[in-house]
Each structure stands twice: as structure tokens, then as C-alpha cells.
Design an enzyme around this catalytic site. Sequence first.
Site, PDB file in Angstrom:
ATOM      1  N   TYR A 111      27.734  28.439  41.091  1.00 27.97           N
ATOM      2  CA  TYR A 111      28.095  29.681  41.353  1.00 27.97           C
ATOM      3  C   TYR A 111      28.403  30.107  42.636  1.00 27.97           C
ATOM      4  O   TYR A 111      27.474  30.568  43.336  1.00 27.97           O
ATOM      5  CB  TYR A 111      27.017  30.530  40.624  1.00 27.97           C
ATOM      6  N   ASP A 136      31.479  28.455  38.210  1.00 31.96           N
ATOM      7  CA  ASP A 136      32.456  29.693  38.466  1.00 31.96           C
ATOM      8  C   ASP A 136      32.452  29.601  39.907  1.00 31.96           C
ATOM      9  O   ASP A 136      31.719  29.767  40.949  1.00 31.96           O
ATOM     10  CB  ASP A 136      31.569  30.824  38.322  1.00 31.96           C
ATOM     11  N   HIS A 145      33.354  36.201  31.156  1.00 26.97           N
ATOM     12  CA  HIS A 145      33.728  34.928  31.336  1.00 26.97           C
ATOM     13  C   HIS A 145      33.698  34.129  30.121  1.00 26.97           C
ATOM     14  O   HIS A 145      33.098  34.616  29.038  1.00 26.97           O
ATOM     15  CB  HIS A 145      33.006  34.191  32.474  1.00 26.97           C
TER      16      HIS A 145
END
Length: 258
Positions: free
Chosen positions: A106, A147, A249
Site C-alpha cells: 500500500y 495499490d 477500488h
Amino acid sequence: MVKIATWNVNSAKARLPNILGWLDRASPDVVLLQEIKCETASFPKGDFEAMGYNCAVVGQKSYNGVALLAKQPVEDILDHLPGSPDDVQARYVEATVGGIRIASIYLPNGNPVGTEKYPYKLAWMERLRQHAQGLLKTERPFVLGGDYNIIPAAEDVYDPQAWETDALFRPESRAQFRALLNLGLTEAFRALHPDEQHAYTFWDYQAGRWPRDQGIRIDHFLLSPQAADRLVECRIDKGPRAEEKASDHTPVVLELAD
């Protein structure tokens, strides 16, 4: 075939029915989750274990947090990105699953650009590049999924001009992403779908972005040469974004040959 999925779920607890429903349908072998938004101890581990997943979780209260779930044993867990002992943000977990080194990432957002958040993003990416360099020396297959908070190119955003000054699309951010690729890594989705348009993975909740398909592609899989040799498919599953109480997402699914 090994099926690996990545998904920023925007709160594991708030999205739990959505996540479990999708896992039941898609049945990935490995699942990389980001923004679980809970401390490690309060992650709903039991629900995933009941589906046959082993869990490696790195959480923190209310923000960030990553998890790696796998149907095979999860071994040699690394619960942070090396290079900055003082960094306590829960953004990285890496483990070996079935002989493949896999990380759930992340990456920092970096906005607003004029604050300390942007230098932190760039420094984090430099640490990731150095770590990936070390992984390459092992000559083992590895997958860095998650991500990335990076829009790689103009075709990956509905309005490139509107995003020019955003931390996700600034030249310095994209240059760091290219530096990762220049190590010899393969960006799985574009390797297989170089010309696909509207291939987005995130749509903001605001301004009707989802119904108007005004999205950005910021969730990626980067593969070592040994993993790229086994690349069969990488696709975006937009189904979960259309559900009630959806994350902003949607999952990306990678398939590697055995």
C-alpha cells in the site's frame, strides 16, 4: 495455475461481506489486501481461515494496513519495507507462498504535494526499488502487487490534464515507478493489454465517477523475470465496484502458470 488477486478493500470490517462473497466466487489462491484499516489483532482472520486461507496481517488503528492470504502455507514473513526503521506505517507485508515471494503493497498517496507526504512517498518508492533490487539478486520468482497510488501513463486516467499536479501522476512519481520497471520488472496488466482503454481500478465515490466510468488505474502487479516467464493473464474485475457498500477500488487478478 496460480491465481493471485490484489484489492484495496477500504476497510476489511466494513467490506467483509463483499470480500467474502467475491472470494467465494473468484477463489484466488493468494489474496493481497490493502487499506484494511484495523489493528492486526482485530482483523477478521477467522472468517478467512474458515475459507481455507492462511493469513499474514500488518495492521494499525483506523488507517493503512495490509494483508496476505493464501491457501498454501505462508512462510518467511516480512512485516515492513526495509530501509527506514522509524517508519511505523503499516504498508507492506511479504512472504513466500508455493516457492514464490509475494508482497502486498500500500504505497503512500503523497497528497497534498506541498506537504511532507510527497517526499515520504518518493522516499518510500526509492526504498521499494532498493528492496526489489535485492530480491532480483536471489533469482527467485517474485510478485509485488497492490495499490501503488501511481497512474503510470495518460491512458490510465480519464482526464490526464486534470491530474497533472496530483501526487499520483506527477512526473517525479511516474519516474520512480519507471525506475522500478527499469530494474527488469514486468507490469503484468500492460504487458498483456498494451492498448486497452478505460482499464481502471479505482473510481472516486464523489461526482458520479463510477457511473460515468471516470477512473484511474493505480493497482498493479510487478513481476520479476522468473515470474514474468510464467505470466498467463492479468485482468481487472469491475464487478465488485458495482455492488452495494463497495470499495472505491476493484480487484485485479493475476494468473501464473505452475
